[in-house]
Design an enzyme around this catalytic site. Structure first.
Site, PDB file in Angstrom:
ATOM      1  N   HIS A 171       0.805   5.233   1.288  1.00 13.99           N
ATOM      2  CA  HIS A 171       0.044   6.096   2.187  1.00 13.99           C
ATOM      3  C   HIS A 171       0.757   7.439   2.314  1.00 13.99           C
ATOM      4  CE1 HIS A 171      -2.747   7.203   5.315  1.00 13.99           C
ATOM      5  NE2 HIS A 171      -1.722   7.609   6.046  1.00 13.99           N
ATOM      6  N   ASN A 204       0.851  -1.192   0.000  1.00 14.96           N
ATOM      7  CA  ASN A 204       0.000   0.000   0.000  1.00 14.96           C
ATOM      8  C   ASN A 204       0.888   1.243   0.000  1.00 14.96           C
ATOM      9  OD1 ASN A 204      -2.411   1.624   0.449  1.00 14.96           O
ATOM     10  ND2 ASN A 204      -1.814   1.801   2.603  1.00 14.96           N
ATOM     11  N   ASP A 227      -3.671   1.167   7.415  1.00 13.87           N
ATOM     12  CA  ASP A 227      -2.408   1.833   7.088  1.00 13.87           C
ATOM     13  C   ASP A 227      -1.277   1.388   8.011  1.00 13.87           C
ATOM     14  OD1 ASP A 227      -3.608   3.301   5.003  1.00 13.87           O
ATOM     15  OD2 ASP A 227      -4.351   4.771   6.419  1.00 13.87           O
ATOM     16  N   SER A 261       4.779   6.784   2.580  1.00 15.08           N
ATOM     17  CA  SER A 261       5.313   5.468   2.934  1.00 15.08           C
ATOM     18  C   SER A 261       4.732   4.409   2.018  1.00 15.08           C
ATOM     19  CB  SER A 261       4.903   5.087   4.366  1.00 15.08           C
ATOM     20  OG  SER A 261       5.237   6.096   5.295  1.00 15.08           O
TER      21      SER A 261
HETATM   22  C1  GAR Z   1      -2.569   9.086  -2.722  1.00 13.74           C
HETATM   23  O1  GAR Z   1      -2.087  10.242  -2.087  1.00 13.74           O
HETATM   24  C2  GAR Z   1      -2.379   7.867  -1.833  1.00 13.74           C
HETATM   25  O2  GAR Z   1      -1.195   7.904  -1.084  1.00 13.74           O
HETATM   26  C3  GAR Z   1      -3.593   7.970  -0.936  1.00 13.74           C
HETATM   27  O3  GAR Z   1      -4.632   8.341  -1.801  1.00 13.74           O
HETATM   28  C4  GAR Z   1      -4.089   9.148  -2.850  1.00 13.74           C
HETATM   29  C5  GAR Z   1      -4.552   8.573  -4.182  1.00 13.74           C
HETATM   30  O4  GAR Z   1      -4.140   9.386  -5.251  1.00 13.74           O
HETATM   31  N1  GAR Z   1      -3.856   6.743  -0.250  1.00 13.74           N
HETATM   32  C6  GAR Z   1      -4.305   6.661   0.985  1.00 13.74           C
HETATM   33  O5  GAR Z   1      -4.602   7.644   1.654  1.00 13.74           O
HETATM   34  C7  GAR Z   1      -4.436   5.250   1.563  1.00 13.74           C
HETATM   35  N2  GAR Z   1      -4.706   5.286   2.952  1.00 13.74           N
HETATM   36  P1  GAR Z   1      -4.060   8.796  -6.721  1.00 13.74           P
HETATM   37  O6  GAR Z   1      -5.414   8.138  -6.993  1.00 13.74           O
HETATM   38  O7  GAR Z   1      -3.835   9.987  -7.589  1.00 13.74           O
HETATM   39  O8  GAR Z   1      -2.943   7.798  -6.781  1.00 13.74           O
END
Ligand code: GAR
Length: 213
Positions: free
Chosen positions: A113, A111, A149, A140
């Protein structure tokens, strides 16, 4: 003769900019992985278009058509396993997964995060980092364990907070780093360079036999 590439399934929920970084890296001839499929829990999201533009198979497993998490996760597993992936990547996949799901993909589920875990699991990480007075924030990539997470860390990128940062400016700088570290972690995995070591209490990721962090 070219080596076989590791088949990867990517799970998304929205914009898919991290997915794009993965797709772009997979287009390099030396890349040790390929994206077999992209699965979204939401129909009509931009990430699905990105996959389609790259001629990657897409599926939608809509959480709204399932009565509970168990049934949603079972459907997700069925759809993922149709592609027999060596690795499943959560790239902006915004659903909490059941223990059964996590167990099914033990040591082959990662994942990304947007925080320096274990700081700020969950949502609104950028605003929470600013509000906390932290001097740095970041992103991370980690193997997934059952809690939200959490799980052994593979790689982090640090981003200093700047005067006048708001959640948006900070998120943009963190996102740039996300796009760098996620494909890198997938490459390491595909090259067989990662291992999880346990001392009975804590688990840590080893990269080429040394602690990854
Ligand atoms: C990213 O910032 C990712 O790290 C986060 O969602 C966003 C998705 O953006 N993920 C989380 O918060 C998971 N807990 P993207 O669709 O443009 O890749």
């Amino acid at each position: 003769m070219s080596k076989e590439k590791l088949p990867v399934v990517v799970l998304i929920s929205g914009r898919g900019s991290n997915l794009q970084a993965i797709i772009d890296d997979a287009e390099n001839a030396d890349c040790p992985f390929e994206v077999s499929a992209v699965i979204s829990n939401r129909p009509g999201v931009a990430g699905l278009e990105r996959a389609q533009r790259a001629n990657i198979s897409t599926r939608i497993v809509d959480h709204k058509s399932h009565a509970n998490r168990e049934s949603f996760d079972a459907a997700l597993i069925e759809n993922i396993d149709a592609y027999q992936p060596g690795l499943v990547v959560l790239a902006g996949f915004m659903r909490v997964l059941t223990a059964d799901f996590v167990k099914h993909y033990e040591e082959r589920l990662i994942n990304i995060h947007p925080s320096l875990l274990p700081e700020f699991p969950g949502l609104d990480t950028h605003q929470r980092a600013i509000d906390s007075g932290a001097r740095e924030h970041g992103a991370s990539v980690h193997f997934v364990s059952c809690a939200l997470d959490s799980g052994p860390l593979i790689v982090q990128a640090r981003v200093p907070l700047e005067t006048g940062d708001d959640a948006e400016t900070l998120a943009a700088r963190v996102l740039e780093q996300e796009h760098r570290i996620l494909p890198r972690a997938i490459r390491w995995f595909a090259e067989g360079r990662l291992a999880i070591e346990s001392d009975g209490e804590a688990e840590r990721v080893m990269l080429d036999g040394n602690p990854a962090l």
